[in-house]
Scaffold this active site. Structure first.
Site, short mmCIF file in Angstrom:
data_model
loop_
_atom_site.label_atom_id
_atom_site.label_comp_id
_atom_site.label_asym_id
_atom_site.label_seq_id
_atom_site.Cartn_x
_atom_site.Cartn_y
_atom_site.Cartn_z
N HIS A 154 1.29 -1.26 0.54
CA HIS A 154 0.10 0.09 0.09
C HIS A 154 1.35 1.58 -0.10
O HIS A 154 1.49 1.48 0.25
CB HIS A 154 -1.02 0.09 1.38
CG HIS A 154 -0.17 0.03 2.61
ND1 HIS A 154 0.17 -0.84 3.14
CD2 HIS A 154 0.33 1.08 3.11
CE1 HIS A 154 0.65 -0.75 4.05
NE2 HIS A 154 0.75 0.99 4.48
N HIS A 201 -5.94 -2.20 4.62
CA HIS A 201 -5.90 -1.14 3.75
C HIS A 201 -5.17 -1.95 2.42
O HIS A 201 -4.18 -2.52 2.57
CB HIS A 201 -5.75 -0.02 4.40
CG HIS A 201 -4.31 -0.16 4.88
ND1 HIS A 201 -3.75 -0.73 5.37
CD2 HIS A 201 -3.30 1.41 4.60
CE1 HIS A 201 -2.22 0.00 5.88
NE2 HIS A 201 -2.11 1.12 5.06
N HIS A 216 4.35 7.19 2.46
CA HIS A 216 5.32 5.99 2.13
C HIS A 216 4.79 5.02 1.48
O HIS A 216 3.72 4.75 0.93
CB HIS A 216 5.50 6.12 3.78
CG HIS A 216 4.12 4.71 4.75
ND1 HIS A 216 3.72 5.72 5.21
CD2 HIS A 216 3.99 3.78 4.24
CE1 HIS A 216 2.78 4.76 5.25
NE2 HIS A 216 2.56 3.23 5.10
N HIS A 248 1.55 -0.69 14.14
CA HIS A 248 0.49 0.66 14.83
C HIS A 248 -0.71 0.16 14.91
O HIS A 248 -1.12 -1.01 15.12
CB HIS A 248 0.13 0.70 12.89
CG HIS A 248 0.96 1.25 12.02
ND1 HIS A 248 1.57 2.47 12.20
CD2 HIS A 248 2.14 1.10 11.27
CE1 HIS A 248 2.35 2.78 11.30
NE2 HIS A 248 2.48 2.01 10.45
N TYR A 257 8.58 2.57 9.94
CA TYR A 257 8.78 3.06 9.27
C TYR A 257 10.66 3.57 8.73
O TYR A 257 10.74 3.79 9.78
CB TYR A 257 8.70 4.77 9.39
CG TYR A 257 7.46 4.79 9.31
CD1 TYR A 257 6.13 3.41 7.97
CD2 TYR A 257 7.00 5.51 9.97
CE1 TYR A 257 4.93 4.28 8.19
CE2 TYR A 257 5.01 5.62 9.75
CZ TYR A 257 3.47 4.63 9.12
OH TYR A 257 2.66 5.08 9.08
N GLU A 267 7.90 1.52 4.19
CA GLU A 267 7.96 0.84 5.09
C GLU A 267 8.13 -0.73 5.09
O GLU A 267 7.19 -1.27 4.47
CB GLU A 267 5.87 0.84 5.39
CG GLU A 267 5.43 -0.09 6.13
CD GLU A 267 4.00 0.80 7.28
OE1 GLU A 267 2.97 0.53 6.18
OE2 GLU A 267 3.67 0.69 8.33
C1 M3P Z 1 0.12 1.70 8.11
C2 M3P Z 1 0.16 2.64 7.15
C3 M3P Z 1 -1.10 5.34 11.60
C4 M3P Z 1 -1.33 4.33 11.16
C5 M3P Z 1 -1.13 3.39 9.81
C6 M3P Z 1 -0.69 2.17 9.76
C7 M3P Z 1 -0.17 5.80 10.76
O1 M3P Z 1 0.37 0.99 7.80
O2 M3P Z 1 -0.53 3.45 7.01
O3 M3P Z 1 1.49 3.35 8.05
O4 M3P Z 1 -1.45 4.81 12.23
FE FE Z 2 2.04 2.33 6.04
#
Ligand code: M3P
Ligand code: FE
Length: 311
Positions: A154, A201, A216, A248, A257, A267
């Site tokens: 993603h 996602h 990212h 996360h 990251y 990532e």
């Molecule tokens: C993810 C991302 C955050 C959660 C992120 C999950 C940024 O995979 O998009 O990095 O709170």
């Molecule tokens: Fe991500």
């Protein structure tokens, strides 16, 4: 087939400041397989569990960031239908001829209200993969080369008009909203995790004044243990880490990251929620993103770089 329409993230073209340095990072340190180079000098790569010809395209340019993000759709008929639907929603679309990207059919490209170039395509050569198709042992040394992600998973994109992006993705492109964050003391959705499959996602957006920004590019690791192995390899190769290894809260994925040599964040990600279109999205507040561990479960804070460093 239950999964129809837009199937998955298919490719992303990333700008790097120096091609050799970029190839070293993505091919030799990350361990992606180089599958081609085209007449304009772009380099094509993919992870060891991918069967399509490529997912990552590197282009040398004066500034870092993302040129475009492409989704694979299930047929040329769907491509034509979504092209009409996107036009009816109010965007101009452009047809890019087959062969412009190696081993890829016609693409329909449009700029979404956040300023990103999104494209759809129905055809890309299945190039097979060593694992399970050619090698009945189900093992290939590619599975251990470098950081060794399975696939491009993603991207998180930063830009304005996230409300319009939500409308386009959910009402035209068939995505569902898996999780979101509301801005402080409002019910305005300032960050979206959108899904066309049942992964955590497939693309995410955070509201940001400057259009077209890349936060990212994410690579899926076979396990969270492999995310820790990635940390060792990053250290050994002097890769600058931004956050992690941690988890996360949003999506529940294990993560690091870090930055490529051009300053693009990438990532290494594993695990995470599954999602279904009938489930109500998981709602996070702004405090939840920070102190609630949405971004970083282990440290429960909103890292300053999360909102400020993009390419
Ligand atoms: C993810 C991302 C955050 C959660 C992120 C999950 C940024 O995979 O998009 O990095 O709170
Ligand atoms: Fe991500």
């Amino acid at each position: 087939m239950a999964l129809t329409g837009v199937l998955r993230p298919g490719h992303i073209q990333i700008r790097v400041l120096d091609l050799d340095e970029g190839v070293h990072h993505y091919r030799d340190v990350l361990g992606l397989e180089e599958t081609g180079r085209d007449a304009s000098g772009r380099v094509y790569l993919r992870g060891w569990d991918e069967r399509d010809h490529h997912s990552i395209i590197l282009r040398q340019a004066d500034r870092a960031g993302m040129d475009f993000f492409g989704f694979k759709v299930d047929s040329e008929a769907t491509l034509a239908k979504l092209e009409r639907d996107v036009q009816a929603w109010g965007l101009k679309t452009e047809r890019i001829p087959a062969g412009d990207l190696l081993e890829t059919g016609e693409r329909v490209r449009f700029e979404i209200p956040s300023g990103h170039q999104i494209e759809l395509y129905a055809t890309k050569t299945f190039a097979g993969c060593d694992r399970g198709e050619k090698d009945p042992s189900h093992y290939s040394p590619k599975m251990d080369k470098g950081i060794a992600p399975m696939r491009f998973d993603h991207a998180l994109l930063y830009g304005p008009n996230v409300d319009k992006v939500l409308d386009l993705f959910t009402n035209v492109l068939g995505f569902h909203l898996a999780e979101y964050v509301t801005l402080p003391d409002t019910d305005i959705k300032g960050a979206l995790w959108l899904c066309c499959s049942n992964k955590a996602h497939d693309i995410a957006f955070v509201i940001h004044p400057e259009p077209g920004k890349l936060h990212h590019v994410s690579f899926y690791m076979e396990s969270v243990e492999r995310v820790f192995r990635a940390a060792d390899i990053m250290a050994a190769n002097d890769i600058k880490v931004d956050i992690g290894p941690t988890r996360h809260g949003i999506t529940r994925g294990g993560t690091i990251y870090a930055w490529d040599p051009s300053g693009n964040r990438f990532e290494t990600y594993s695990g995470g929620n599954s999602s279904y279109p009938d489930l109500p999205p998981i709602a996070w507040t702004w405090e939840g993103l920070g102190e609630g561990g949405g971004l970083d479960v282990a440290h429960r804070k909103l890292h300053e770089t999360f909102l400020t460093v993009v390419t």
